[in-house]
Each structure stands twice: as C-alpha cells, then as structure tokens.
Design a protein around this motif. Structure first.
Motif, PDB file in Angstrom:
ATOM      1  N   LYS A  68      11.477  25.176 -25.913  1.00  0.00           N
ATOM      2  CA  LYS A  68      11.811  25.699 -27.247  1.00  0.00           C
ATOM      3  C   LYS A  68      11.457  27.172 -27.343  1.00  0.00           C
ATOM      4  O   LYS A  68      12.240  27.981 -27.868  1.00  0.00           O
ATOM      5  N   ASN A  69      10.302  27.540 -26.843  1.00  0.00           N
ATOM      6  CA  ASN A  69       9.839  28.923 -26.906  1.00  0.00           C
ATOM      7  C   ASN A  69      10.764  29.866 -26.142  1.00  0.00           C
ATOM      8  O   ASN A  69      10.779  31.070 -26.401  1.00  0.00           O
ATOM      9  N   ASP A  70      11.534  29.322 -25.214  1.00  0.00           N
ATOM     10  CA  ASP A  70      12.471  30.128 -24.423  1.00  0.00           C
ATOM     11  C   ASP A  70      13.804  30.320 -25.133  1.00  0.00           C
ATOM     12  O   ASP A  70      14.766  30.788 -24.520  1.00  0.00           O
ATOM     13  N   ASN A  71      13.868  29.945 -26.409  1.00  0.00           N
ATOM     14  CA  ASN A  71      15.089  30.078 -27.217  1.00  0.00           C
ATOM     15  C   ASN A  71      16.245  29.258 -26.666  1.00  0.00           C
ATOM     16  O   ASN A  71      17.420  29.600 -26.853  1.00  0.00           O
ATOM     17  N   LEU A  72      15.930  28.159 -25.993  1.00  0.00           N
ATOM     18  CA  LEU A  72      16.956  27.232 -25.520  1.00  0.00           C
ATOM     19  C   LEU A  72      17.184  26.154 -26.561  1.00  0.00           C
ATOM     20  O   LEU A  72      16.359  25.935 -27.455  1.00  0.00           O
ATOM     21  N   ASN A  73      18.299  25.445 -26.439  1.00  0.00           N
ATOM     22  CA  ASN A  73      18.581  24.398 -27.422  1.00  0.00           C
ATOM     23  C   ASN A  73      18.931  23.059 -26.800  1.00  0.00           C
ATOM     24  O   ASN A  73      19.203  22.108 -27.533  1.00  0.00           O
ATOM     25  N   LEU A  74      18.921  22.960 -25.457  1.00  0.00           N
ATOM     26  CA  LEU A  74      19.325  21.696 -24.844  1.00  0.00           C
ATOM     27  C   LEU A  74      18.552  21.419 -23.569  1.00  0.00           C
ATOM     28  O   LEU A  74      18.294  22.321 -22.774  1.00  0.00           O
ATOM     29  N   VAL A  75      18.201  20.137 -23.398  1.00  0.00           N
ATOM     30  CA  VAL A  75      17.624  19.632 -22.155  1.00  0.00           C
ATOM     31  C   VAL A  75      18.556  18.546 -21.632  1.00  0.00           C
ATOM     32  O   VAL A  75      18.849  17.579 -22.339  1.00  0.00           O
ATOM     33  N   ARG A  76      19.011  18.722 -20.396  1.00  0.00           N
ATOM     34  CA  ARG A  76      19.849  17.689 -19.775  1.00  0.00           C
ATOM     35  C   ARG A  76      18.961  16.789 -18.920  1.00  0.00           C
ATOM     36  O   ARG A  76      18.375  17.230 -17.926  1.00  0.00           O
ATOM     37  N   VAL A  77      18.850  15.522 -19.306  1.00  0.00           N
ATOM     38  CA  VAL A  77      18.063  14.559 -18.533  1.00  0.00           C
ATOM     39  C   VAL A  77      18.942  14.065 -17.400  1.00  0.00           C
ATOM     40  O   VAL A  77      19.868  13.276 -17.597  1.00  0.00           O
ATOM     41  N   TRP A  78      18.613  14.527 -16.225  1.00  0.00           N
ATOM     42  CA  TRP A  78      19.444  14.361 -15.031  1.00  0.00           C
ATOM     43  C   TRP A  78      19.504  12.896 -14.575  1.00  0.00           C
ATOM     44  O   TRP A  78      18.505  12.175 -14.570  1.00  0.00           O
ATOM     45  N   GLY A  79      20.707  12.465 -14.133  1.00  0.00           N
ATOM     46  CA  GLY A  79      20.963  11.056 -13.862  1.00  0.00           C
ATOM     47  C   GLY A  79      20.284  10.468 -12.654  1.00  0.00           C
ATOM     48  O   GLY A  79      20.206   9.247 -12.526  1.00  0.00           O
ATOM     49  N   GLY A  80      19.758  11.303 -11.739  1.00  0.00           N
ATOM     50  CA  GLY A  80      19.027  10.751 -10.609  1.00  0.00           C
ATOM     51  C   GLY A  80      17.569  10.522 -10.896  1.00  0.00           C
ATOM     52  O   GLY A  80      16.822  10.079 -10.021  1.00  0.00           O
ATOM     53  N   GLY A  81      17.158  10.800 -12.134  1.00  0.00           N
ATOM     54  CA  GLY A  81      15.761  10.644 -12.511  1.00  0.00           C
ATOM     55  C   GLY A  81      15.557   9.430 -13.389  1.00  0.00           C
ATOM     56  O   GLY A  81      15.971   8.324 -13.075  1.00  0.00           O
ATOM     57  N   ILE A  82      14.908   9.661 -14.539  1.00  0.00           N
ATOM     58  CA  ILE A  82      14.594   8.578 -15.462  1.00  0.00           C
ATOM     59  C   ILE A  82      15.164   8.899 -16.837  1.00  0.00           C
ATOM     60  O   ILE A  82      15.541  10.036 -17.119  1.00  0.00           O
ATOM     61  N   THR A  83      15.227   7.900 -17.680  1.00  0.00           N
ATOM     62  CA  THR A  83      15.352   8.123 -19.112  1.00  0.00           C
ATOM     63  C   THR A  83      13.932   8.174 -19.642  1.00  0.00           C
ATOM     64  O   THR A  83      13.208   7.186 -19.553  1.00  0.00           O
ATOM     65  N   PRO A  84      13.493   9.317 -20.168  1.00  0.00           N
ATOM     66  CA  PRO A  84      12.069   9.485 -20.471  1.00  0.00           C
ATOM     67  C   PRO A  84      11.573   8.539 -21.565  1.00  0.00           C
ATOM     68  O   PRO A  84      12.362   8.001 -22.352  1.00  0.00           O
ATOM     69  N   PRO A  85      10.251   8.394 -21.640  1.00  0.00           N
ATOM     70  CA  PRO A  85       9.646   7.558 -22.684  1.00  0.00           C
ATOM     71  C   PRO A  85       9.862   8.123 -24.084  1.00  0.00           C
ATOM     72  O   PRO A  85      10.313   9.262 -24.273  1.00  0.00           O
ATOM     73  N   ASP A  86       9.465   7.309 -25.078  1.00  0.00           N
ATOM     74  CA  ASP A  86       9.670   7.689 -26.473  1.00  0.00           C
ATOM     75  C   ASP A  86       9.015   9.018 -26.813  1.00  0.00           C
ATOM     76  O   ASP A  86       9.537   9.785 -27.626  1.00  0.00           O
ATOM     77  N   ALA A  87       7.852   9.303 -26.210  1.00  0.00           N
ATOM     78  CA  ALA A  87       7.119  10.532 -26.534  1.00  0.00           C
ATOM     79  C   ALA A  87       7.969  11.772 -26.255  1.00  0.00           C
ATOM     80  O   ALA A  87       7.879  12.767 -26.978  1.00  0.00           O
ATOM     81  N   PHE A  88       8.787  11.728 -25.227  1.00  0.00           N
ATOM     82  CA  PHE A  88       9.665  12.853 -24.894  1.00  0.00           C
ATOM     83  C   PHE A  88      10.649  13.106 -26.028  1.00  0.00           C
ATOM     84  O   PHE A  88      10.838  14.241 -26.476  1.00  0.00           O
ATOM     85  N   PHE A  89      11.291  12.048 -26.502  1.00  0.00           N
ATOM     86  CA  PHE A  89      12.322  12.213 -27.524  1.00  0.00           C
ATOM     87  C   PHE A  89      11.711  12.570 -28.879  1.00  0.00           C
ATOM     88  O   PHE A  89      12.331  13.296 -29.662  1.00  0.00           O
ATOM     89  N   LYS A  90      10.509  12.094 -29.161  1.00  0.00           N
ATOM     90  CA  LYS A  90       9.841  12.490 -30.401  1.00  0.00           C
ATOM     91  C   LYS A  90       9.574  13.993 -30.412  1.00  0.00           C
ATOM     92  O   LYS A  90       9.740  14.656 -31.440  1.00  0.00           O
ATOM     93  N   GLU A  91       9.161  14.534 -29.269  1.00  0.00           N
ATOM     94  CA  GLU A  91       8.935  15.975 -29.181  1.00  0.00           C
ATOM     95  C   GLU A  91      10.247  16.738 -29.296  1.00  0.00           C
ATOM     96  O   GLU A  91      10.315  17.784 -29.941  1.00  0.00           O
ATOM     97  N   ALA A  92      11.293  16.238 -28.661  1.00  0.00           N
ATOM     98  CA  ALA A  92      12.596  16.898 -28.752  1.00  0.00           C
ATOM     99  C   ALA A  92      13.089  16.916 -30.193  1.00  0.00           C
ATOM    100  O   ALA A  92      13.629  17.931 -30.663  1.00  0.00           O
ATOM    101  N   ASP A  93      12.918  15.807 -30.912  1.00  0.00           N
ATOM    102  CA  ASP A  93      13.288  15.755 -32.333  1.00  0.00           C
ATOM    103  C   ASP A  93      12.554  16.836 -33.111  1.00  0.00           C
ATOM    104  O   ASP A  93      13.137  17.576 -33.903  1.00  0.00           O
TER     105      ASP A  93
END
Length: 912
Positions: free
Chosen positions: A407-432
């Motif tokens: 966020k501090n880098d003035n970005l607006n999107l994170v692409r969760v790459w398909g060879g990895g994981i779907t992150p836990p709830d804590a990740f999405f709460k922070e993104a929200d």
C-alpha cells in the motif's frame, strides 16, 4: 461465531509413534519426551526446524542438509544421511501426528460443539476422545475447509484429546536440479516432470526458478484449527451482494443478504433472525431489523433478504470502499444472530464493503485489452504477483507488514499467483483494510499442465472432485471480501475442460459478483468450442511473458507506445501485450545489508564471474541471469570495486528500471489496462525479482515506483523526452505550475522553464518536450521536475540522471556535499511516526540520499519502516520533508537513531 483457537500441539512422525488415532486421542495415552511442541498453524517442516531437528532452510545452503520427499532426489544428492528418523531414510514417507488437549469454556456447556479446520495438506484423519471424526479419503486437498459436529464425542466437563494424522502428498514429485553451481542453469519451473500437478496443492512446493523445493511439500496443518459452539440452529455461508443502481451517481446503495439456516435438533425451532449493519472503520449510524424464521428439524434452507422487500437494506449516501489511491477503503460489519427462546443460537460477523466491480474488453491493434471499473470508475491496475513463503511461515503480523509495504508503494493490486496458495483470512482482512485489490488465480500452471516442454499433463490434477470442492470452499470463504477483484483458472494455463466448465458454468455462480477469466495469459488461446470469460464470454485481455531480465528502460515506453517485436517460429512479429502486461520485471539485487544475511560468505569465488560464489546461485542469482543485469550495471555506472559497490550501483539500475515500467504505462493512463510485476515479494531470502526482500527491506526500485504511482505525478518520458503530468485521481486539478530545470554535473543550471497548467480527472497532459534542449548538452545532465499548487506548495517532484549512451561513470566523481537534517516525532505509542526534513544548503547536487531507521544504538535497521520517499535527490538549496513510521512488535527493537547516507554526502547518525 463464538470460537476458541487450538494452537498448542505436539508433533511427531508415525514412524516413531506406533499408537493409532484411537489410542492417541484417549486420556489413557502417556505422552513421552519424543514429541515436539509446535504452534499451529505449522507445517511439519516448520515444526521440525523450530525444534532444531533441521537447520533453517532460509540460510545459506542449509536446504541441502534436509532430506526431500523424493527418494530419487535424495539419492542423487545424498540427502538420506540427514534423516532424523532412525529407521527411515526419507522422513516424509509416513504420516505425521499432531496431538493436543483442551478444555471447553464454561459457556460452551450444553451447546452443539463444532471442530473446524481451515486448511490441511495433504490428507488428514481426525480422532477426538477415542472417536474417529474424519478419514483421509474425504479430508483431502490443500484449499478446502472442513467443519465437523463433535457434540457426541466432546467432554464438556473434562479434558479433551485431539489427534490429527496428516498424510503426505499422494505424488511428491521430482524437484528440478538444484542451483548448486552459480554457473547455472536455474531451477526448472514445476520440477523435472511437473507431476506435482497430480495433487491439489501448492505447486511451487516442488521448486520454481525463484525458490528451491520445500522438503516436506508443506505437509501439515497450515491454517488455524477452531472449536466453536452454537445452539440448535446455525447460520452458515453468509453472502453479501452490494449494488450501486444509479452509476455514475453513487448516492444510493442496495444490499442483498443470503445465509443458510440449519437446524441440528430433533425439533422445529421458532425464532427470529436479527440483522445489524454498522460502520467498521468510520463513524456512522447502524441499521437494525429482525425477521421471524422457523426452521424444521434437520432442515437446511436459504434465507434471502432483499432490498426490494426490506427498506433498511436501501442505503442512502453510503461510505464506499475504494482501492488505494482513489479514496478511503470504508468497511461495514454485518452481524446476523438467530435468537430462539430469548437466547442467541448462533451469530455470524462479516466485514464487507459497499462497492461494485465491472469489466470491459476493447480491441487494440487486434489485441484484447481488459479494463476494470470500481464503483463505475476505470481503475488502471498497478501491482504485482504474490508468492507464498517457503515454509508457509507468514502470520497476521507478517501479512500486515507486507501488505502495508505494498500500500505504501502507491500500488492498488496484488495478484495471488496460481502456483502458490490461496492465502488465509488474515491476508484478505488486511487487503480489505488497505484498499488493495486482489487477483486470485486457482491452482494450475503451465508447468503442470503440459505447456512448458514435456513437463506436466492436461489430465492433471487426478482428483477432480477434490479440485472442485476446494474451489467451492475457497469461493465461499472469500466472496464477501471487497478487496477480491477477480478469479482466474490458473497461471499461464487453464484447468482441463471438465474442471474449467464446472467452474465457469456453475461453481463461479456461488459468487456471481466478479469475473472469472480463463487464465493469467491471453497468449493461451481457449480451445475451440469452450466458452471464454464469465460472464461476458470475452478474451482474457491481459498478457504474461515478461521480459523478466533487465532491458533498456526506454524500451518500456516504446513497448507501450508502439508495441514490441519478437521472434515467432523464425519470423519477426509485432505484438501489443503492453496494453495490459501482468508479468514484467528485472532481477533487482537487494541492498548490501540484506545480502550479508543471505550469503554467509560474501567472498567471491575466483573461478566464477564476479561477484559470485555458489551460494549466490542457490539463492537464485546464477550466471545466466546475472550476466545481463551485471553488464547493465557496469556498462552504465563503471567498474565495480567491491560487492558493496555492486549493490550500491545496482540500486541505481533498480530505480530507473522500476520507475520506467510504471511511468511508461501511466504515460498512456487510459490506453493501458494495467501493469503488474513479476513479482512483489520473495518466498525466501532471494536475490532476484522483488521490490522488498524476505527481510522486508525495500530496494531503491520500490521508492521510484512509489514516486511513479503517486496520484498526481510529473514525469519525463524516456523515449520522446516529453515532460508530462499524470492525474490518476477523479478530480480536476487547476492552477498548477510545472517547473523544469536541467543541471550539469557541476550543479549549474543550464535550462530553466516553468509552465502553468490545469488537468482533468484521470488524464495525462503533455507539458513540453526537452528533446532539443538535451541535444544541445551532450554530457551528464540532471532533470529536476516539480509541480506546485496555487499556494506554492510542492505536490510532486521527480529527478532523472541522463547521459549520452547512458554512460554514467562520472557520477562517481560528483563533488561531496552535505545536507542538514531535522527530525520531529509526531506520534508515539504502537506506531511511532516522525517527520524528517532534509535540506541541501549548498551549491552542489546531493544525489541518491538514503534514510534508515535504526535500533540497538544504531546497529540494526528497523524493518519494515514505512517511508513516504527514499533515495531522494536534492538540487542546490532544495529540501524535502519525508514521513516514516513503523509498528512496534515483540520481536523488533525500538528505533533510536536515524541514519542518512548518500552517493556524494557523508553518512550521519541522528539520535531519536
């Protein structure tokens, strides 16, 4: 819901523990000292490393002192010798036991008790108090959630004993050859055969070209385990759909709520559903209403609350959720309570945002370009790919730190790459909370689907039902998050036809509020007869494929303006993939302080190209990658005198490259859908392809991206020498003045112009060309650009160094100058914050000034620190005010010094 998390477990291999699940979950079992204590969530590998059974794989070559799950790999690289099991050379062959004991809180007595697993890998069987709750034929797959009614097995008064048997992957796969020699080649993506794709799991656990294989393939309980309690009726799977029916007018919102009511008792239950909608992170009124609901014994039924029937769900003047850079990420909270006989049977709390998502595909030179709209506004997507940690060690604190950096880098999107994981709830709460959009790939890649050479197969994964169950589970878990922007079928490939059609034509409607797109690479054509993206049946509209190595920063502008030429089957063809580029990047060496933590012995091997030894290769920086990046550094900035000198000059390369990647796209703000990096973060202490490293230290490229992505921005287009102003905001800016100065290497001004402008919302405006001016001065030049508003306040500043043929060796001979620094603390407590004012009172340029927060009497950097700018440049008599904050944590030290250093300024330490 009322829940308690089970965290404290014991761990051991079933090769040592010969008892079965019934015995281990009984009160009679006597635990002995060969169990390891672990904190769940924890993979088996992470637990063994925490107990010092194996060394940390993050450091040096330690990963080659841990046996792998593949016998063939262990045999080739003699890793059997490191097995800690006395009778088994491969410690990953047999299941592992997780065991814990717990007591129910007093308030749980007399209620229905539920046991929930948010994520296991790969199969699990569960016992509670001697009773088997689940077996490994049904509890399988890395991304599914499981909830069990354990009321009949629980002891509400005494101690409860839980035993979980975790099985390894069905097919552990064969890793690629490790980069033990810095001469390369680098790791093959998806392993030697791609057969990790037979499983529904984290595919990069087999290793990729930026991370080695995770030795246990992430076997374990990798997400939380909960005990919850309820009355006879439960509330499940709430779904919140928000609409803005009058766009572009956003003064009215409509909220639609669905939830499943399930009656687990032997009797019909009469009660009421209480609904509360209240602000979560802002001040405002609550919405409260009730609705009578009767649920028959054993019945499961969907309750729908529609704004057509419920006036309270029509919201006037809603506080909207906006992506970072476009407004506040306002959040609401929905609380559902089912009340019967005056008692709450169950409750559900969901954080959500009022916002809409739409998308449109346009044709550009025969190439599809996808645009996204939030609340009716076109949003150019700026961000990059996200990859998981090698041992899945990230927790809520780490997610907050990393997403805070993004966020501090003035970005607006994170692409969760398909060879990895779907992150836990804590990740999405922070993104929200941070206003970061999330692009979520499902779990297929070209390397496991047969796209890249002979690796993989389109027949994989083998367990179709597991894949579909995990997709359903993931959609239901994440669909209410306002940050979630879209789903794709996978990374650079799509699932096979039966899985793809099951998702696209059916499962995706469990959400129905955001698009599903075939895969992350529009170069992959959907087979004839398949439907394309949902719901519009349109092409993907974004493109992968790099480049991933250093290129001349000017080329990015040419690619955006004119397309690029590539070789295709011996022919040169023009492609226009920069209409929306979702993978591009460079190697991006980290600063020297991080390098010392990654490479135990920084002494170069004289038989290898400078600065390498073989540990560099193992941490992803092998020769065939190093050569282009290294050559660019030397060719532009001169002969390297040490490894430290290399990292310092590499920061100049990072700064110019990352800035150009984003400024090129923003020069065509309304003609490009977005620009995403490969990649934002690292999976372990790596030397490549990251804007901040595993230790949370940003490189200089991070800060030059931050500048490029500011809401109102002045920039210099490298290919046509045009100075332009970019307004990413949806508001007009009037009465601005653009001031342009060009300095020579002796800090003398030889060009000085100013121009007054106004700029419309979401617009790019040309100011003036510097081509003829620069042509008159064929030497090292510094271009200083500033925007001031009508009050004379600086609102954007940018600084470039230019030279004929990009030869910048004379930077090393810039005369020394000194800066003055004032520091003022503006906030204390858990988020200490300072304003740092840096002034250049001299007649000489102060170049590439770096600021660092330090702890432990100035000996250790505080990471992460959130700076509003860094590696700054000051013209004579110019100044800048930066802000910095950090979050106090138990592990980190308190900042006590500010360090200021620069290319031609002596280092200073200032006490805080």
């Amino acid at each position: 819901p009322d829940r308690m998390e089970l965290k404290h477990f014991q761990l051991q291999s079933s090769d040592i523990i010969k008892a079965n699940g019934t015995e281990l979950s009984s009160g009679r079992y006597q635990s002995r000292n060969y169990w390891f204590p672990v904190q769940v969530p924890s993979t088996v590998l992470a637990g063994l490393v925490a107990n010092k059974v194996y060394p940390s794989p993050y450091y040096g070559m330690n990963n080659m002192r841990i046996p792998d799950a593949s016998d063939a790999f262990d045999s080739t690289y003699h890793l059997f010798q490191y097995s800690y099991l006395p009778n088994n050379r491969n410690p990953w062959k047999d299941p592992y036991w997780y065991r814990t004991t717990f007591r129910l809180p007093e308030r749980y007595k007399g209620k229905h008790i539920w046991l929930s697993f948010k994520g296991i890998n790969y199969r699990a069987a569960v016992w509670l108090n001697g009773t088997q709750i689940a077996d490994s034929s049904k509890m399988v797959g890395m991304f599914g959630q499981y909830r069990f009614d354990v009321t009949g097995a629980i002891d509400p008064h005494g101690e409860n004993h839980l035993a979980v048997e975790i099985y390894p992957l069905d097919y552990p796969g064969l890793p690629s050859h490790p980069q033990l020699n810095a001469l390369g080649p680098f790791y093959a993506n998806s392993g030697q055969t791609g057969d990790i794709g037979k499983n529904v799991t984290m595919l990069c656990s087999i290793g990729w070209d930026w991370v080695p294989a995770a030795r246990g393939r992430e076997e374990g309980i990798w997400q939380p385990v909960y005990i919850t309690a309820s009355g006879p009726v439960t509330i499940n799977q709430p779904h919140i759909i928000t609409q803005l029916p009058d766009l572009p007018d956003t003064n009215r919102a409509r909220i639609r709520i669905q939830a499943r009511l399930e009656n687990h008792s032997a009797h019909t239950t009469r009660g009421e559903l209480q609904v509360v909608i209240k602000p979560h992170n802002f001040e405002g009124p609550e919405v409260l209403f009730t609705q009578p609901e009767e649920v028959k014994s054993g019945e499961t039924r969907m309750v729908t609350l529609s704004p057509k029937k419920v006036k309270a769900l029509r919201i006037a003047h809603p506080h909207l959720w906006w992506p970072n850079g476009q407004g506040r990420a306002n959040l609401y909270e929905l609380e559902l309570r089912y009340v019967t006989n005056g008692e709450i049977s169950d409750a559900s709390n969901t954080i959500f945002g009022i916002r809409t998502i739409s998308t449109k595909v346009s044709d550009v030179h025969g190439w599809a370009r996808r645009d996204f709209y939030i609340n009716g506004r076109k949003i150019q997507l700026l961000g990059g790919a996200w990859v998981p940690d090698l041992m899945l060690k990230r927790d809520s604190t780490r997610y907050a730190q990393e997403l805070g950096l993004i966020k501090n880098d003035n970005l607006n999107l994170v692409r969760v790459w398909g060879g990895g994981i779907t992150p836990p709830d804590a990740f999405f709460k922070e993104a929200d909370k941070d206003g970061l959009l999330v692009w979520q790939d499902f779990w297929t890649t070209g390397g496991t689907q047969g796209r890249w050479g002979k690796r993989g197969s389109q027949k994989w994964p083998l367990q179709s039902k597991v894949f579909i169950y995990d997709v359903k589970s993931t959609i239901i878990r994440l669909r209410n998050h306002p940050s979630l922007l879209l789903w794709t079928g996978g990374n650079e490939y799509h699932p096979r036809k039966d899985l793809y059609e099951a998702i696209r034509n059916g499962v995706i409607k469990l959400d129905g509020t955001r698009p599903f797109i075939a895969c992350s690479d529009g170069n992959v054509k959907i087979p004839k007869g398949w439907k394309n993206s949902w719901p519009g049946n349109e092409p993907d509209g974004f493109y992968s494929g790099g480049p991933y190595v250093w290129i001349n920063p000017t080329d990015y502008f040419n690619y955006v303006d004119y397309g690029r030429t590539v070789q295709d089957n011996g022919k040169r063809i023009k492609i226009y993939d920069y209409v929306f580029k979702d993978e591009a990047g460079i190697l991006s060496l980290p600063p020297y302080n991080s390098l010392k933590k990654i490479i135990p012995d920084l002494v170069p091997d004289t038989t290898l190209p400078f600065p390498l030894n073989n540990t560099w290769g193992y941490h992803d920086f092998c020769t065939n990658r190093n050569v282009i990046y290294y050559k660019a550094t030397v060719d532009r900035y001169g002969k390297l005198t040490s490894i430290k000198n290399y990292t310092e000059k590499a920061q100049l390369v990072n700064a110019n490259s990352y800035r150009a990647i984003f400024e090129s796209a923003e020069s065509k703000l309304n003609q490009t859908g977005g620009i995403l990096l490969w990649k934002l973060n690292s999976a372990w202490p790596s030397l490549i392809q990251q804007i901040y490293d595993w230790y949370l230290e940003p490189n200089a490229g991070y800060y030059y991206m931050q500048k490029a992505n500011e809401p109102l921005h002045v920039q210099f287009n490298l290919n046509d020498s045009m100075v332009v102003v970019v307004n990413r905001q949806y508001r007009e800016r009037k009465d601005l003045k653009v001031h342009i100065r060009i300095f020579n290497k002796d800090s003398q001004v030889w060009y000085d112009q100013a121009k007054s402008i106004s700029i419309g919302n979401h617009q790019v405006k040309d100011v003036m060309s510097l081509k003829s001016a620069l042509a008159q001065h064929q030497a090292l030049s510094f271009v200083d650009l500033t925007i001031t508003n009508k009050d004379g306040h600086k609102v954007s500043h940018n600084f470039y160094w230019l030279a004929p043929n990009n030869k910048f060796e004379t930077l090393s001979s810039l005369p020394e100058t000194k800066v003055k620094v004032w520091v003022h603390q503006v906030a204390h407590a858990n988020v200490p914050t300072w304003r740092v004012h840096i002034a250049n009172p001299t007649n000489k340029l102060a170049f590439f000034i770096r600021t660092q927060l330090m702890s432990h009497h100035g000996t250790k950097e505080v990471l992460p620190s959130f700076w509003s700018g860094n590696y700054v440049n000051l013209a004579p008599h110019q100044s800048v005010t930066l802000t910095v904050h950090y979050r106090v944590t138990k592990k980190g030290g308190l900042a006590d010094q500010l360090k200021i250093s620069g290319w031609n300024t002596p280092a200073q330490m200032i006490g805080l």
